[in-house]
Design a protein around this motif. Sequence first.
Motif, PDB file in Angstrom:
ATOM      1  N   ALA A   7       0.814  -1.208   0.000  1.00  0.00           N
ATOM      2  CA  ALA A   7       0.000   0.000   0.000  1.00  0.00           C
ATOM      3  C   ALA A   7       0.852   1.265   0.000  1.00  0.00           C
ATOM      4  O   ALA A   7       0.371   2.343  -0.334  1.00  0.00           O
ATOM      5  CB  ALA A   7      -0.945  -0.011   1.194  1.00  0.00           C
ATOM      6  N   ARG A  38       0.284  -4.291 -11.058  1.00  0.00           N
ATOM      7  CA  ARG A  38      -0.829  -5.227 -11.107  1.00  0.00           C
ATOM      8  C   ARG A  38      -1.091  -5.523 -12.577  1.00  0.00           C
ATOM      9  O   ARG A  38      -1.035  -4.621 -13.412  1.00  0.00           O
ATOM     10  CB  ARG A  38      -2.054  -4.584 -10.453  1.00  0.00           C
ATOM     11  CG  ARG A  38      -3.285  -5.441 -10.372  1.00  0.00           C
ATOM     12  CD  ARG A  38      -4.361  -4.684  -9.589  1.00  0.00           C
ATOM     13  NE  ARG A  38      -3.920  -4.412  -8.230  1.00  0.00           N
ATOM     14  CZ  ARG A  38      -4.462  -3.494  -7.435  1.00  0.00           C
ATOM     15  NH1 ARG A  38      -5.453  -2.743  -7.867  1.00  0.00           N
ATOM     16  NH2 ARG A  38      -4.013  -3.323  -6.209  1.00  0.00           N
ATOM     17  N   VAL A  66     -15.782  -0.313  -9.527  1.00  0.00           N
ATOM     18  CA  VAL A  66     -15.888  -0.895  -8.189  1.00  0.00           C
ATOM     19  C   VAL A  66     -15.396  -2.343  -8.151  1.00  0.00           C
ATOM     20  O   VAL A  66     -15.632  -3.049  -7.178  1.00  0.00           O
ATOM     21  CB  VAL A  66     -17.346  -0.822  -7.683  1.00  0.00           C
ATOM     22  CG1 VAL A  66     -17.780   0.622  -7.537  1.00  0.00           C
ATOM     23  CG2 VAL A  66     -18.295  -1.585  -8.606  1.00  0.00           C
ATOM     24  N   GLY A  68     -12.436  -3.403  -7.800  1.00  0.00           N
ATOM     25  CA  GLY A  68     -11.272  -3.595  -6.945  1.00  0.00           C
ATOM     26  C   GLY A  68      -9.967  -3.600  -7.696  1.00  0.00           C
ATOM     27  O   GLY A  68      -8.895  -3.470  -7.103  1.00  0.00           O
ATOM     28  N   HIS A  69     -10.041  -3.728  -9.033  1.00  0.00           N
ATOM     29  CA  HIS A  69      -8.813  -3.758  -9.817  1.00  0.00           C
ATOM     30  C   HIS A  69      -8.091  -2.411  -9.791  1.00  0.00           C
ATOM     31  O   HIS A  69      -6.871  -2.351  -9.972  1.00  0.00           O
ATOM     32  CB  HIS A  69      -9.115  -4.137 -11.266  1.00  0.00           C
ATOM     33  CG  HIS A  69      -9.628  -5.532 -11.436  1.00  0.00           C
ATOM     34  ND1 HIS A  69      -9.095  -6.618 -10.773  1.00  0.00           N
ATOM     35  CD2 HIS A  69     -10.644  -6.029 -12.203  1.00  0.00           C
ATOM     36  CE1 HIS A  69      -9.746  -7.709 -11.115  1.00  0.00           C
ATOM     37  NE2 HIS A  69     -10.695  -7.382 -11.983  1.00  0.00           N
ATOM     38  N   GLU A  71      -8.019  -0.322  -7.188  1.00  0.00           N
ATOM     39  CA  GLU A  71      -7.692   0.099  -5.828  1.00  0.00           C
ATOM     40  C   GLU A  71      -6.212   0.455  -5.705  1.00  0.00           C
ATOM     41  O   GLU A  71      -5.337  -0.338  -6.085  1.00  0.00           O
ATOM     42  CB  GLU A  71      -8.047  -1.017  -4.839  1.00  0.00           C
ATOM     43  CG  GLU A  71      -7.812  -0.634  -3.385  1.00  0.00           C
ATOM     44  CD  GLU A  71      -8.149  -1.783  -2.437  1.00  0.00           C
ATOM     45  OE1 GLU A  71      -8.034  -1.573  -1.229  1.00  0.00           O
ATOM     46  OE2 GLU A  71      -8.519  -2.869  -2.924  1.00  0.00           O
ATOM     47  N   LEU A  72      -5.920   1.657  -5.221  1.00  0.00           N
ATOM     48  CA  LEU A  72      -4.555   2.168  -5.025  1.00  0.00           C
ATOM     49  C   LEU A  72      -3.790   2.326  -6.336  1.00  0.00           C
ATOM     50  O   LEU A  72      -2.576   2.481  -6.335  1.00  0.00           O
ATOM     51  CB  LEU A  72      -3.757   1.264  -4.075  1.00  0.00           C
ATOM     52  CG  LEU A  72      -4.346   1.071  -2.681  1.00  0.00           C
ATOM     53  CD1 LEU A  72      -3.505   0.091  -1.879  1.00  0.00           C
ATOM     54  CD2 LEU A  72      -4.464   2.402  -1.946  1.00  0.00           C
ATOM     55  N   ALA A 115     -12.667   5.760 -10.777  1.00  0.00           N
ATOM     56  CA  ALA A 115     -11.974   5.229  -9.600  1.00  0.00           C
ATOM     57  C   ALA A 115     -10.861   6.152  -9.110  1.00  0.00           C
ATOM     58  O   ALA A 115     -10.209   5.850  -8.117  1.00  0.00           O
ATOM     59  CB  ALA A 115     -11.411   3.845  -9.918  1.00  0.00           C
TER      60      ALA A 115
END
Length: 329
Positions: A7, A38, A66, A68-69, A71-72, A115
């Motif tokens: 993270a 990723r 939404v 999750g792919h 995220e961050l 996102a």
Amino acid sequence: MAGQGNAQCRGLLVTGGSGFVGRALLEQLVANPAWAPRALVRQWPAQQLAGVDYRLFGELAAVDAVSGHFELVDTVIHLASRVHVMQETATDPLAEFRRVNVDGTLSLARSAAQAGVRRFIFVSSVKVNGESTDDRAPFTADEVPAPLDPYGISKREAEEGLRQLATQTGLEVVIVRPVLVYGPGVKANFRSMMNWLNRGLPLPFGAIHNKRSLVALDNLVDLLVTCIDHPAAANQTFLASDGHDLSTTELLQRLGQALGKPARLLPVPAIWLKSAAMLAGKGALSRRLCGSLQVDIDKTREMLGWKPPLDVDQALRATAINFLKEQDK
């Protein structure tokens, strides 16, 4: 699934991560501890890279904000596409290219923007510019596009949609148009040329005076990495090449030297080759072997302060060494 991203690191999402360019890009990204790469893939790679968070997806259009792919994730590098094929089987090729390369790309980019992704790097194609620079100056990044085939048309339409999305959402869009990419593990016609040379076959390409731009895999990857953070890259279009154009004759000569198998080239006039190819229904192949396709990368160099890290001969040697190793297996 391979290692999860930290993270504390900046997230980078790569689509098409198991492909020729995608894997090389991921290898470069995992070498930097500041990044957490990723990869979205259609199927699990035979060999996963340690430090890459691999995730399966079905259709690009289904990768929503939404899921999750994202995220961050700070930056998306979009390589996945329906690629140009020699033996097309679709009854409506343009519709198929549009479904993946236009609709899928724009859906992915919209989800990324929703996102909170900062930058979207789109790997397009020189085919957006056109098919040939015979009797004209090299293509430039900002000239009016003139794609001729369904693949090039779909890439142009995706570019146009991304630029509009950037205006509407503030998503930074970077477009990179590579020419033919070669390097360790290259397939298709480039690999065929190495096979011909390695077998010592006499080839009728000793009098081809065209000029073609190429880009080494490592050079393209270096440019994409540069585009992740460079402030001047935002909402710009760049052409990618080695900056050293070669005729087909010169390419075969240099590739033969790299393989340790001097090219046996017969000086057959290009006009004879073109005529024979047309009779054999191989007009497209003859255009690639005898025609010119050059790009001007001055904008890429000047705006990004970028230069290709490998010269042509270094890149050809790396390609040849890998090819010879594979032959010994």
